[in-house]
Design a protein around this motif. Structure first.
Motif, PDB file in Angstrom:
ATOM      1  N   GLU A 117      41.343  21.509  38.860  1.00  0.00           N
ATOM      2  CA  GLU A 117      41.765  20.241  39.449  1.00  0.00           C
ATOM      3  C   GLU A 117      43.282  20.116  39.456  1.00  0.00           C
ATOM      4  N   PRO A 118      43.905  19.866  40.607  1.00  0.00           N
ATOM      5  CA  PRO A 118      45.362  19.715  40.657  1.00  0.00           C
ATOM      6  C   PRO A 118      45.781  18.347  40.115  1.00  0.00           C
ATOM      7  N   GLY A 119      47.078  18.212  39.864  1.00  0.00           N
ATOM      8  CA  GLY A 119      47.628  16.933  39.446  1.00  0.00           C
ATOM      9  C   GLY A 119      47.649  16.712  37.951  1.00  0.00           C
ATOM     10  N   ARG A 120      47.063  17.581  37.169  1.00  0.00           N
ATOM     11  CA  ARG A 120      47.092  17.486  35.718  1.00  0.00           C
ATOM     12  C   ARG A 120      47.624  18.802  35.157  1.00  0.00           C
ATOM     13  N   GLU A 121      48.256  18.724  34.002  1.00  0.00           N
ATOM     14  CA  GLU A 121      48.734  19.967  33.387  1.00  0.00           C
ATOM     15  C   GLU A 121      47.540  20.778  32.902  1.00  0.00           C
ATOM     16  N   ARG A 122      47.476  22.020  33.315  1.00  0.00           N
ATOM     17  CA  ARG A 122      46.348  22.893  32.991  1.00  0.00           C
ATOM     18  C   ARG A 122      46.766  23.844  31.869  1.00  0.00           C
ATOM     19  N   VAL A 123      46.023  23.820  30.775  1.00  0.00           N
ATOM     20  CA  VAL A 123      46.408  24.553  29.567  1.00  0.00           C
ATOM     21  C   VAL A 123      45.231  25.380  29.070  1.00  0.00           C
ATOM     22  N   VAL A 124      45.486  26.661  28.774  1.00  0.00           N
ATOM     23  CA  VAL A 124      44.525  27.533  28.111  1.00  0.00           C
ATOM     24  C   VAL A 124      45.078  27.867  26.735  1.00  0.00           C
ATOM     25  N   VAL A 125      44.264  27.702  25.701  1.00  0.00           N
ATOM     26  CA  VAL A 125      44.657  28.055  24.343  1.00  0.00           C
ATOM     27  C   VAL A 125      43.674  29.105  23.831  1.00  0.00           C
ATOM     28  N   LEU A 126      44.182  30.270  23.489  1.00  0.00           N
ATOM     29  CA  LEU A 126      43.349  31.387  23.038  1.00  0.00           C
ATOM     30  C   LEU A 126      43.650  31.673  21.573  1.00  0.00           C
ATOM     31  N   VAL A 127      42.603  31.669  20.740  1.00  0.00           N
ATOM     32  CA  VAL A 127      42.729  32.001  19.321  1.00  0.00           C
ATOM     33  C   VAL A 127      41.982  33.315  19.102  1.00  0.00           C
ATOM     34  N   THR A 128      42.701  34.383  18.714  1.00  0.00           N
ATOM     35  CA  THR A 128      42.100  35.718  18.687  1.00  0.00           C
ATOM     36  C   THR A 128      42.980  36.663  17.884  1.00  0.00           C
ATOM     37  N   ASP A 129      42.452  37.861  17.587  1.00  0.00           N
ATOM     38  CA  ASP A 129      43.309  38.934  17.073  1.00  0.00           C
ATOM     39  C   ASP A 129      43.774  39.848  18.196  1.00  0.00           C
ATOM     40  N   GLY A 130      43.195  39.671  19.386  1.00  0.00           N
ATOM     41  CA  GLY A 130      43.633  40.430  20.551  1.00  0.00           C
ATOM     42  C   GLY A 130      43.269  41.900  20.545  1.00  0.00           C
ATOM     43  N   GLN A 131      42.317  42.315  19.691  1.00  0.00           N
ATOM     44  CA  GLN A 131      42.025  43.744  19.558  1.00  0.00           C
ATOM     45  C   GLN A 131      41.063  44.208  20.654  1.00  0.00           C
ATOM     46  N   VAL A 132      41.605  44.324  21.859  1.00  0.00           N
ATOM     47  CA  VAL A 132      40.855  44.834  23.006  1.00  0.00           C
ATOM     48  C   VAL A 132      41.643  45.982  23.609  1.00  0.00           C
ATOM     49  N   GLY A 133      40.947  46.875  24.282  1.00  0.00           N
ATOM     50  CA  GLY A 133      41.608  47.999  24.913  1.00  0.00           C
ATOM     51  C   GLY A 133      41.808  47.842  26.401  1.00  0.00           C
ATOM     52  N   ASN A 134      41.113  46.869  27.030  1.00  0.00           N
ATOM     53  CA  ASN A 134      41.168  46.739  28.495  1.00  0.00           C
ATOM     54  C   ASN A 134      42.200  45.715  28.941  1.00  0.00           C
ATOM     55  N   GLU A 135      43.397  45.769  28.359  1.00  0.00           N
ATOM     56  CA  GLU A 135      44.435  44.798  28.689  1.00  0.00           C
ATOM     57  C   GLU A 135      44.781  44.798  30.182  1.00  0.00           C
ATOM     58  N   ASP A 136      44.996  45.988  30.737  1.00  0.00           N
ATOM     59  CA  ASP A 136      45.386  46.052  32.145  1.00  0.00           C
ATOM     60  C   ASP A 136      44.278  45.535  33.062  1.00  0.00           C
ATOM     61  N   HIS A 137      43.025  45.833  32.725  1.00  0.00           N
ATOM     62  CA  HIS A 137      41.907  45.342  33.532  1.00  0.00           C
ATOM     63  C   HIS A 137      41.858  43.816  33.501  1.00  0.00           C
ATOM     64  N   ILE A 138      42.100  43.227  32.348  1.00  0.00           N
ATOM     65  CA  ILE A 138      42.100  41.760  32.232  1.00  0.00           C
ATOM     66  C   ILE A 138      43.223  41.166  33.080  1.00  0.00           C
ATOM     67  N   LEU A 139      44.423  41.738  32.984  1.00  0.00           N
ATOM     68  CA  LEU A 139      45.540  41.221  33.768  1.00  0.00           C
ATOM     69  C   LEU A 139      45.284  41.358  35.265  1.00  0.00           C
TER      70      LEU A 139
END
Length: 774
Positions: free
Chosen positions: A377-399
């Protein structure tokens, strides 16, 4: 059978031994020592890393070590020291560096190769270490220190933690020698998954780490180490002897930063702007909180993650809307869609979070996609908060899949681990102009929560831009948050001040900073590293045409990146025939991690030496022992030639098809099948020829041996086709390649011409991925 009791004095336990401990008369593993010396001046650290390898075997050795470095560090130097000789490394395009290294090792010369596989994961390979010899490789790097709330942080990672590897395994040649196979989502998984030592290994790598601090005229109020026991002498802090390589080294330096603009003689600059004294703006927000509940988050990390997530929910106001998603291999929501952040809904969310436990794998892509869909929805600040250790190997695929969408939102990341994947988490936060807060221990949790509470809201200054004379290639500006100075690197040809423009609480804001000329060689390297990282992220998100630009920038400024590599080659022959033994160095299980059941087999394999190859062969070992038992048509045609034969999936794009098994592995009934009518050429056969063509074009040394080896494979392929005059004739010609008087150059070109014609459109495949070139 009678059981005889042993004399206890004959079987004393090894010192520090435990389950999985290993000691042999020849010694342990090749990596003997790690020496890190850092010199910190203000907000920049210069670091020299020395890795000492020793060959404990009675044959020549090739040793591989997968290790971390700070994700923002610029690697600008590499050299190898052995037998009183010092060989300086040369930075080259990655495929060329690997080809030069392979040729030197085949010729029996000592050589070393340094490659980057992730912004914070690197690989050193040292070839032809002779028995009993010690070889030292040294890396020189510079890194900027993040600064917030009155303290700078020097973080130096010491172990690559196990990463979750999603996707289907790829057939064919593997990119590396790691514990897990390459997959369609992580096509270089075998390069970033070193085997892990079982707990209790008795002789860890000797660690020496020291940091000397110069506050550069500022008042140094505190030096604090959070994870290691240290000794201090003046302004030098050293890790106590005996510490293991199982967690990040973290040193915090308390002093007051100030707004400054440092410019070197070549025009590279570093701009620091402290947060202005303006009121924090509050606009209605839509917030999606993602909590990683995967198996690697077990123990203290899960407790800290739940507390962090609950604290984030408490920052919301009644004007906000939010959703809470906990994920592992599946995604669970506290409630459907976005809900108003009322007291009742926040209580329900915190209650849901209190029941979350660690389990399953880190399937990060799906929850990110769900977050993007919820924040439409436009017009509101859109925020994602991720809590993790980030231990994944598919970084480029995610990006590649969600990077573009995340760049239109604000992304905050809370990384929780003693060996956190800081490189990837920083990339995510940078895409969304947000903050990445790292929590390395329970002791640090309360202080980190206070920082998160302050910064999870709207930033102080947004919509930043930089103006000045002769500006070029400035790194991403982001936003200014409470307690966090803005730090920008760039280049300029003018001599005047630079002015930062933005919006503070909806009103225009600007600040001009006058330059100070300094003689700091780290500035151009840090600018180049920051610029390379931005371009590499764009490449990962699909802009593949950037590769030549990335390579040129890396080589022009002497800064290592994923498309280049350092290679150091001795000109003396020390091991005729190349290395006879190859070992990939196992790494420690990160501190605070529990031994995952799924990783038991790779970890056990870490304590065992890799088998010595029976002979030198140029045919890639792209098929397993099970596949070697298949009949030849089954292998080539995906198992369709014989009913009941195991089926093979299609060759993955970018991965070469495996070669036919050698004659000894053809299986029963080969002669009978050769009498069948010749089948028409299939896509599988053309793919096979295309793969042979790719490999042939990359051969730069010992071509006569490779061509003779190729002849046997082409003969087998012609027999499978029931006879193929052109392939048979070519095979007969190539059989003579290694005989005296053969015109190897003409035979090599002849083979290329024939294979290119027979492979058809497949004969000009796309260039191989950069991690497989050479």
């Amino acid at each position: 059978m009678k059981i005889t009791s042993l004399d206890p004095t004959l079987c004393l336990p090894l010192e520090d031994s435990g389950f999985g401990a290993l000691r042999t008369e020849q010694g342990n593993l090749p990596l003997e020592s790690l020496d890190v010396k850092a010199s910190i001046t203000g907000l920049i650290a210069g670091v020299e890393v020395a890795q000492g390898f020793r060959n404990p075997f009675d044959v020549s050795l090739e040793a591989t070590y997968v290790f971390p470095l700070p994700d923002r560090a610029a690697v600008t130097g590499f050299r190898m020291e052995a037998d009183d000789r010092v060989i300086e490394g040369v930075l080259k395009e990655r495929g060329q560096a690997r080809a030069d290294y392979a040729q030197a090792v085949r010729e029996g010369r000592r050589a070393a190769l340094a490659e980057e596989d992730r912004p914070d994961v690197f690989t050193i390979t040292v070839g032809n270490i002779v028995p009993g010899e010690r070889v030292t490789v040294r890396l020189t790097l510079s890194q900027p220190l993040p600064y917030e709330d009155g303290a700078a942080t020097f973080r130096f990672p010491l172990v690559v933690a196990p990463r979750y590897i999603p996707g289907a395994p790829l057939d064919g040649e593997q990119a590396g020698s790691g514990a897990y196979p390459d997959t369609d989502q992580v096509p270089d998984a075998s390069r970033i998954t070193p085997p892990v030592l079982l707990p209790g290994f008795p002789h860890p790598v000797r660690l020496s780490l020291s940091a000397t601090v110069d506050a550069a005229g500022l008042e140094l109020t505190e030096l604090a180490s959070s994870l290691h026991v240290v000794e201090q002498e003046g302004t030098t802090v050293s890790v106590r002897p005996g510490e293991r390589l199982d967690r990040d080294f973290i040193l915090r330096l308390g002093f007051a930063a100030s707004t400054s603009l440092q410019v070197d003689e070549g025009g590279a600059f570093s701009l620091t702007v402290v947060p202005p004294a303006v009121p924090e703006g509050r606009v209605p927000r839509d917030v999606v909180l993602l909590l990683d509940r995967s198996g690697s988050m077990g123990g203290w990390k899960m407790v800290a993650a739940r507390r962090a997530a609950a604290r984030i929910v408490d920052t919301l106001t009644a004007a906000d809307r939010f959703a809470v998603l906990a994920f592992d291999s599946v995604v669970e929501s506290a409630f459907d869609g976005l809900r108003e952040a009322s007291d009742r809904n926040r209580f329900r969310a915190v209650e849901h979070l209190s029941r979350v436990d660690a389990r399953g794998g880190t399937e990060l892509l799906d929850p990110l996609r769900q977050a993007v869909s919820l924040l439409g929805e436009p017009g509101r600040e859109r925020v994602v908060v991720l809590v993790t250790d980030g231990q994944v190997g598919n970084e480029d695929h995610i990006l590649e899949q969600v990077g573009g969408a995340l760049s239109a939102m604000r992304v905050h990341v809370v990384g929780i681990d003693r060996a956190v994947n800081a490189g990837f988490l920083g990339r995510l936060a940078g895409l969304g102009a947000g903050r990445c807060e790292l929590v390395e221990s329970e002791d640090r949790l309360d202080a980190a929560m206070e920082q998160i509470h302050r910064r999870i809201g709207a930033p102080l200054v947004t919509d930043l831009s930089l103006k000045g004379q002769g500006l070029e290639e400035v790194t991403h500006l982001g936003s200014i948050f409470p307690g966090v100075p803005l730090q920008v690197f760039g280049r300029c040809s003018g001599e005047g001040p630079l002015t930062v423009h933005g919006l503070a609480a909806g009103s225009p804001w600007e600040q001009s900073v006058a330059p100070v000329t300094v003689a700091n060689p780290a500035l151009p390297a840090l600018w180049a590293r920051a610029r390379l990282r931005e371009l590499e992220d764009r490449y990962a998100m699909g802009e593949h045409a950037l590769e030549p630009r990335i390579v040129r920038l890396s080589l022009d400024h002497g800064v290592l990146c994923r498309f280049t590599a350092y290679v150091a080659i001795d000109n003396r022959v020390v091991a005729e025939g190349g290395p006879q033994h190859r070992v990939i160095q196992p790494v420690e299980l990160p501190s605070g991690w529990e031994m995952p059941v799924a990783a038991a087999a790779p970890m056990m394999a870490a304590a065992m030496p890799m088998p010595k190859p029976a002979s030198r062969s140029f045919a890639p070992a792209a098929y397993s022992a099970q596949e070697a038992e298949l009949d030849l048509p089954d292998f080539l045609a995906g198992g369709a030639a014989q009913a009941g034969a195991p089926a093979r999936g299609p060759v993955a794009p970018g991965a070469p098809a495996g070669p036919p098994p050698p004659p000894a592995a053809r299986g029963r009934g080969f002669a009978k099948r050769a009498m069948r009518p010749a089948p028409a050429p299939t896509d599988h056969v053309q793919a096979q020829l295309a793969a042979e063509l790719v490999r042939l074009r990359e051969v730069t040394a010992d071509r006569e041996l490779y061509l003779a080896d190729l002849a046997s494979r082409l003969s087998a392929l012609a027999a499978f086709l029931g006879g193929h005059a052109e392939l048979e004739a070519l095979a007969r010609e190539l059989e003579r390649a290694d005989r005296p008087g053969a015109d190897v150059g003409a035979l090599w070109q002849r083979a290329i011409d024939v294979l290119a014609r027979l492979a058809g459109p497949e004969g000009t495949p796309e260039r191989r991925p950069f991690w497989k070139r050479g």
